[in-house]
Design a protein around this motif. Structure first.
Motif, PDB file in Angstrom:
ATOM      1  N   ILE A 126       0.842  -1.205   0.000  1.00  0.00           N
ATOM      2  CA  ILE A 126       0.000   0.000   0.000  1.00  0.00           C
ATOM      3  C   ILE A 126       0.875   1.252   0.000  1.00  0.00           C
ATOM      4  O   ILE A 126       0.679   2.189  -0.782  1.00  0.00           O
ATOM      5  CB  ILE A 126      -0.929  -0.028   1.241  1.00  0.00           C
ATOM      6  CG1 ILE A 126      -1.856  -1.258   1.157  1.00  0.00           C
ATOM      7  CG2 ILE A 126      -1.737   1.251   1.354  1.00  0.00           C
ATOM      8  CD1 ILE A 126      -2.567  -1.614   2.447  1.00  0.00           C
ATOM      9  N   ASP A 127       1.908   1.221   0.876  1.00  0.00           N
ATOM     10  CA  ASP A 127       2.824   2.340   1.027  1.00  0.00           C
ATOM     11  C   ASP A 127       3.618   2.573  -0.261  1.00  0.00           C
ATOM     12  O   ASP A 127       3.753   3.696  -0.758  1.00  0.00           O
ATOM     13  CB  ASP A 127       3.765   2.007   2.191  1.00  0.00           C
ATOM     14  CG  ASP A 127       4.647   3.184   2.552  1.00  0.00           C
ATOM     15  OD1 ASP A 127       4.102   4.290   2.734  1.00  0.00           O
ATOM     16  OD2 ASP A 127       5.880   3.007   2.655  1.00  0.00           O
ATOM     17  N   TYR A 187       2.896   1.665  -3.267  1.00  0.00           N
ATOM     18  CA  TYR A 187       2.044   2.126  -4.373  1.00  0.00           C
ATOM     19  C   TYR A 187       1.810   3.632  -4.264  1.00  0.00           C
ATOM     20  O   TYR A 187       1.888   4.363  -5.254  1.00  0.00           O
ATOM     21  CB  TYR A 187       0.705   1.373  -4.383  1.00  0.00           C
ATOM     22  CG  TYR A 187      -0.096   1.655  -5.635  1.00  0.00           C
ATOM     23  CD1 TYR A 187       0.227   1.030  -6.836  1.00  0.00           C
ATOM     24  CD2 TYR A 187      -1.143   2.569  -5.633  1.00  0.00           C
ATOM     25  CE1 TYR A 187      -0.471   1.297  -8.002  1.00  0.00           C
ATOM     26  CE2 TYR A 187      -1.855   2.849  -6.793  1.00  0.00           C
ATOM     27  CZ  TYR A 187      -1.509   2.206  -7.980  1.00  0.00           C
ATOM     28  OH  TYR A 187      -2.195   2.482  -9.133  1.00  0.00           O
ATOM     29  N   ARG A 188       1.557   4.083  -3.041  1.00  0.00           N
ATOM     30  CA  ARG A 188       1.293   5.512  -2.848  1.00  0.00           C
ATOM     31  C   ARG A 188       2.522   6.330  -3.250  1.00  0.00           C
ATOM     32  O   ARG A 188       2.427   7.322  -3.967  1.00  0.00           O
ATOM     33  CB  ARG A 188       0.912   5.794  -1.396  1.00  0.00           C
ATOM     34  CG  ARG A 188       0.299   7.192  -1.215  1.00  0.00           C
ATOM     35  CD  ARG A 188      -0.022   7.537   0.230  1.00  0.00           C
ATOM     36  NE  ARG A 188      -0.964   6.587   0.843  1.00  0.00           N
ATOM     37  CZ  ARG A 188      -0.667   5.840   1.904  1.00  0.00           C
ATOM     38  NH1 ARG A 188       0.517   5.890   2.467  1.00  0.00           N
ATOM     39  NH2 ARG A 188      -1.574   5.020   2.396  1.00  0.00           N
ATOM     40  N   LYS A 189       3.717   5.888  -2.804  1.00  0.00           N
ATOM     41  CA  LYS A 189       4.947   6.625  -3.117  1.00  0.00           C
ATOM     42  C   LYS A 189       5.238   6.588  -4.617  1.00  0.00           C
ATOM     43  O   LYS A 189       5.734   7.547  -5.197  1.00  0.00           O
ATOM     44  CB  LYS A 189       6.125   6.005  -2.362  1.00  0.00           C
ATOM     45  CG  LYS A 189       6.112   6.372  -0.879  1.00  0.00           C
ATOM     46  CD  LYS A 189       7.307   5.786  -0.169  1.00  0.00           C
ATOM     47  CE  LYS A 189       7.290   6.195   1.298  1.00  0.00           C
ATOM     48  NZ  LYS A 189       7.925   5.182   2.149  1.00  0.00           N
ATOM     49  N   GLN A 196      -0.887   7.941  -5.731  1.00  0.00           N
ATOM     50  CA  GLN A 196      -2.321   7.793  -5.448  1.00  0.00           C
ATOM     51  C   GLN A 196      -2.541   6.558  -4.588  1.00  0.00           C
ATOM     52  O   GLN A 196      -1.618   5.762  -4.388  1.00  0.00           O
ATOM     53  CB  GLN A 196      -3.134   7.695  -6.739  1.00  0.00           C
ATOM     54  CG  GLN A 196      -2.765   6.512  -7.618  1.00  0.00           C
ATOM     55  CD  GLN A 196      -3.647   6.414  -8.857  1.00  0.00           C
ATOM     56  OE1 GLN A 196      -4.175   7.401  -9.316  1.00  0.00           O
ATOM     57  NE2 GLN A 196      -3.812   5.235  -9.390  1.00  0.00           N
ATOM     58  N   ASN A 197      -3.747   6.402  -4.074  1.00  0.00           N
ATOM     59  CA  ASN A 197      -4.023   5.291  -3.176  1.00  0.00           C
ATOM     60  C   ASN A 197      -4.419   4.031  -3.939  1.00  0.00           C
ATOM     61  O   ASN A 197      -4.948   4.096  -5.042  1.00  0.00           O
ATOM     62  CB  ASN A 197      -5.157   5.659  -2.209  1.00  0.00           C
ATOM     63  CG  ASN A 197      -4.642   6.613  -1.147  1.00  0.00           C
ATOM     64  OD1 ASN A 197      -3.429   6.693  -0.924  1.00  0.00           O
ATOM     65  ND2 ASN A 197      -5.545   7.339  -0.523  1.00  0.00           N
ATOM     66  N   THR A 214      -7.991   4.101  -5.054  1.00  0.00           N
ATOM     67  CA  THR A 214      -8.236   4.831  -6.303  1.00  0.00           C
ATOM     68  C   THR A 214      -7.945   3.925  -7.506  1.00  0.00           C
ATOM     69  O   THR A 214      -8.708   3.894  -8.473  1.00  0.00           O
ATOM     70  CB  THR A 214      -7.314   6.082  -6.378  1.00  0.00           C
ATOM     71  OG1 THR A 214      -7.303   6.690  -5.093  1.00  0.00           O
ATOM     72  CG2 THR A 214      -7.768   7.049  -7.426  1.00  0.00           C
TER      73      THR A 214
END
Length: 634
Positions: A367-368, A370-372, A376-377, A380
């Motif tokens: 999750i982390d 992907y965001r970096k 986006q989350n 999304t």
């Protein structure tokens, strides 16, 4: 065409009638070995004859079988003094909750320097606990078995890729895994039987899929030599067993109470149909099959549970992008493994009757990361991808509806159903009453339901109780008595290239070779055995060869194969060189031998075993000649 592989031309004295003679092949003729002038098929054996194996089985105190599975592996053993008792290996440390851990994941962890660290659950857990930066240097291998089958030009040098992208010789990787099993098994045997001598007391059996070709089987044998299971000097101490054969050997021995008939499984509402398997099964009704095929010619296909894992990976690529998944695997290999383990556990819970969604937890680092990476989350990404039936739950999980899960199984299950259907249409399996589902994937309720729906009307679909261990237990039985399978069908047509007398109008001009005033036709395919031909265990195909030169120390004979039977020349489409036979010729003490007498070597090949074997003898001295057959260094 003679039905026996031993039927050949009538026996010929060397060069008589000019029918057959030494086979020099013209320079530039395709695929011929530079030594091939030394190949002289002289006297094929006169009559088809089945020779019982001359060597007596060596005596072993114990048989240990290793089931080297795609997803999970294990071993079992039996003492020859008490063959009825098959002992499963000890429980493994650190198993997953809810999984009967008689087997352990086929996962291998090597240190950054490439030395052995751990195998199975231990490897998985240690890798999981490594610091992400550190984990990038460690070599973690999983599900590496099928690479051996999918590599079209397998050699001793073939490489495998670890999760972090680093490469290592496949032979090393397999040897590490086999060595681990050897140490575990030997320790357990010593604890049970302290007086057991370590050398020569154990016969080892390793299982391989039926679809594996000769090079892959030989590769497994070489890995076992490297791992120190047995010495190349005593090859008979190691048997290669075919997975469906092992499973069928075990199924034959089952008693009624050890079987589950799918149509009798308790229905969701608690009512079960009231018929059980009747005694007709006892009376030796014809029954065969397995989750990956396996009847008549032992069938099979790459249709195991791994297909479902690949479908899940494709789904993730679709949602998050192929490039992202590739980067995540390379940069966070341990977290990727965690994600596949989370999926594995949910996959086992998938069932056709299930109405509630399955939750798959995504590791925090996914999750982390992907965001970096994407700015986006994860949530999304899911919305944008428009994937049906997959949602994001507030607890940080992928929520897969039963439909989405079912979709992941679809392709693999369809392939299995098609394969079984094709097998059941074959004339030699008409009238089959029972179909056994065995192997790891046969534990899946999704597969069980699909097979029952497709074939329940024509035969009874049956699952042994300990379905994941059927192959392992059958492999032990095979090791106790390898003659239990008496006839096999050849998966290919095998033969060699020879010279025959050139016949005008029959042979093409470009095959003409003039030698010492005689006309020869080159490249004729001389068959040893035909595709689908039944070959009995111990049946031999004999050919005699004369070395071209006196004093020659080695003769190399090329073996060709084809998937069809209508082969005329070794240059025909679909014919390929698949191996070599080497005959090592010791020097002759010439005392007393007639001057310039031609030396004749008789080679005997066996095609009725799980591996092709060759032995050879010097006719004049009646001494055994060292003969080896090689499908790997091709």
């Amino acid at each position: 065409r003679g039905s026996s592989p031993c039927q050949a031309h009538p026996a010929l004295s060397p060069g008589a009638n000019g029918e057959q003679c030494p086979t020099p092949s013209p320079p530039g003729s395709p695929g011929m070995h530079h030594d091939s002038c030394s190949i002289a098929p002289l006297t094929p054996s006169q009559s088809p004859r089945s020779e019982a194996r001359s060597q007596q089985s060596p005596s072993f105190a114990v048989v240990v079988a290793i089931d080297f599975g795609t997803t999970s592996s294990g071993y079992a053993f039996s003492f020859c003094s008490d063959p009825e008792a098959i002992h499963m290996m000890r429980k493994w440390e650190g198993g997953d909750p809810g999984v009967a851990n008689q087997k352990t994941p086929t996962s291998l962890l090597l240190t950054p320097e490439g030395s052995f660290h751990s195998f199975g659950y231990t490897a998985r857990d240690y890798y999981h606990d490594l610091d992400p930066e550190e984990a990038r240097d460690w070599l973690y291998f999983e599900k590496f078995k099928m690479k051996i089958h999918s590599t079209s030009d397998l050699t001793m040098k073939t490489e495998l890729e670890a999760v972090n992208g680093k490469k290592m010789q496949a032979l090393e990787v397999f040897a590490h895994a086999l060595r681990f099993f050897k140490q575990h098994a030997v320790q357990e045997l010593k604890d049970q039987c302290p007086s057991l001598p370590e050398r020569d007391a154990i016969r080892w059996v390793i299982t391989v899929p039926a679809i594996w070709k000769q090079p892959a089987k030989q590769f497994m044998r070489e890995a076992a030599y490297k791992a120190g299971l047995v010495s190349p000097e005593t090859p008979e101490q190691l048997l290669i067993a075919l997975e469906p054969e092992a499973a069928s050997i075990y199924c034959r021995k089952l008693r009624l109470h050890q079987l589950i008939e799918l149509s009798c499984k308790p229905q969701p509402n608690g009512l079960a149909p009231d018929h059980a398997i009747d005694s007709s099964f006892r009376q030796g009704e014809r029954s065969r099959g397995r989750a990956r095929g396996g009847c008549c010619r032992v069938g099979g296909g790459p249709y195991g549970a791994v297909g479902v894992d690949l479908a899940f990976e494709r789904l993730l690529c679709h949602i998050f992008g192929e490039d992202f998944i590739a980067t995540f695997k390379a940069k966070r290999p341990a977290a990727w493994v965690d994600l596949t383990i989370a999926f594995e556990a949910r996959k086992r819970a998938a069932a056709p009757s299930r109405a509630s969604p399955l939750n798959i937890s995504l590791p925090f680092s996914f999750i982390d990361f992907y965001r970096k990476h994407r700015g986006q989350n994860v949530e999304t990404a899911l919305k944008k991808s428009n994937v049906n039936f997959v949602k994001w739950s507030s607890q940080g999980m992928l929520r897969m509806s039963p439909e989405a899960m079912s979709e992941l199984f679809q392709h693999t299950i369809t392939q299995i159903i098609k394969h079984i259907d094709a097998l059941l249409k074959k004339p030699e399996v008409q009238g089959i009453k029972f179909l056994f589902l065995v192997g790891g994937f046969a534990e899946s309720a999704m597969l069980q339901h699909a097979v029952q729906a497709a074939f329940g009307p024509v035969c009874r679909v049956i699952i042994p109780q300990d379905v994941g261990l059927t192959i392992l237990k059958g492999a032990v039985l095979f090791g106790l008595d390898p003659t239990i399978v008496r006839v096999r069908r050849s998966p290919l047509t095998y033969g060699v290239g020879v010279l025959n007398k050139f016949v005008e109008g029959k042979h093409p001009r470009e095959k003409l070779l003039v030698k010492e005033g005689k006309n020869w036709c080159t490249d004729i395919f001389e068959k040893f055995v035909s595709v689908d031909q039944s070959v009995a265990l111990g049946e031999v195909v004999q050919r005699s060869y004369c070395p071209a030169r006196a004093g020659q120390r080695k003769t190399i004979i090329n073996i060709y194969c084809s998937a069809t039977d209508d082969v005329v020349y070794i240059t025909d489409p679909g014919v390929r060189k698949c191996g070599t036979i080497s005959l090592e010729l010791p020097e002759l003490g010439d005392a007393g031998s007639p001057p310039r007498a031609r030396r004749e070597i008789r080679a005997a090949m066996q095609f009725g075993d799980t591996e092709i074997k060759v032995t050879a003898m010097d006719i004049r001295t009646a001494k055994t000649v060292r003969a080896t057959i090689d499908f790997l260094s091709n």
